[in-house]
Scaffold this motif. Structure first.
Motif, mmCIF file in Angstrom:
data_model
loop_
_atom_site.group_PDB
_atom_site.id
_atom_site.type_symbol
_atom_site.label_atom_id
_atom_site.label_comp_id
_atom_site.label_asym_id
_atom_site.label_seq_id
_atom_site.Cartn_x
_atom_site.Cartn_y
_atom_site.Cartn_z
ATOM 1 N N GLY A 25 62.415 95.188 -16.792
ATOM 2 C CA GLY A 25 62.471 94.704 -18.060
ATOM 3 C C GLY A 25 62.878 94.476 -18.909
ATOM 4 N N ASP A 26 64.457 94.665 -18.705
ATOM 5 C CA ASP A 26 65.713 94.275 -19.758
ATOM 6 C C ASP A 26 65.964 93.383 -19.856
ATOM 7 N N PRO A 27 65.976 92.683 -21.251
ATOM 8 C CA PRO A 27 66.668 91.434 -21.864
ATOM 9 C C PRO A 27 66.961 91.147 -20.919
ATOM 10 N N ALA A 28 66.975 89.303 -20.630
ATOM 11 C CA ALA A 28 68.074 88.813 -20.153
ATOM 12 C C ALA A 28 67.974 86.971 -20.698
ATOM 13 N N VAL A 29 69.583 86.468 -20.299
ATOM 14 C CA VAL A 29 70.081 85.741 -21.357
ATOM 15 C C VAL A 29 70.110 84.344 -19.819
ATOM 16 N N CYS A 30 69.522 83.447 -21.044
ATOM 17 C CA CYS A 30 69.187 82.364 -20.308
ATOM 18 C C CYS A 30 71.131 81.258 -19.479
ATOM 19 N N PRO A 31 71.079 80.634 -18.649
ATOM 20 C CA PRO A 31 72.731 80.382 -18.888
ATOM 21 C C PRO A 31 73.314 79.913 -19.362
ATOM 22 N N ASP A 32 72.386 79.014 -20.549
ATOM 23 C CA ASP A 32 72.936 78.191 -21.616
ATOM 24 C C ASP A 32 73.128 79.350 -22.554
ATOM 25 N N GLY A 33 73.077 80.185 -22.416
ATOM 26 C CA GLY A 33 73.490 81.538 -23.533
ATOM 27 C C GLY A 33 72.324 81.729 -24.206
ATOM 28 N N HIS A 34 71.003 81.802 -24.752
ATOM 29 C CA HIS A 34 69.704 81.801 -25.384
ATOM 30 C C HIS A 34 68.964 82.801 -25.086
ATOM 31 N N GLY A 35 69.043 83.978 -26.184
ATOM 32 C CA GLY A 35 68.009 85.468 -25.751
ATOM 33 C C GLY A 35 67.119 85.533 -25.917
ATOM 34 N N ASP A 36 66.358 83.992 -26.242
ATOM 35 C CA ASP A 36 65.036 83.967 -26.234
ATOM 36 C C ASP A 36 63.902 83.989 -25.552
#
Length: 73
Positions: A25-36
């Motif tokens: 459930g921890d936040p994940a950052v997409c491969p392009d660097g977006h945090g949403d």
């Protein structure tokens, strides 16, 4: 280690991460660097064989049912 699928709300990219269940459930950052991002629900298929195979019916046709035919008669 389990793999979890996420979707980025900024770029609509879907990606997977391997992480411990405690961190799912921890936040994940997409491969392009977006945090949403949001964690997606995944359908899980479990395969294999059961150690306890269903027994063949015996005893005058009684068997199966909710209690294996022992008390339902």
């Amino acid at each position: 280690m389990p793999r979890y699928e996420y979707r980025c709300r900024s770029c609509d990219d879907t990606f997977e991460l391997s992480r411990p269940m405690a961190e799912s459930g921890d936040p994940a950052v997409c491969p392009d660097g977006h945090g949403d991002t949001v964690k997606l629900l995944s359908a899980v298929a479990v395969g294999g064989s059961s150690a306890a195979a269903p027994a063949a019916s015996s005893g005058g046709g009684r068997g199966g049912g909710c209690c294996g035919g022992g008390c339902c008669g």
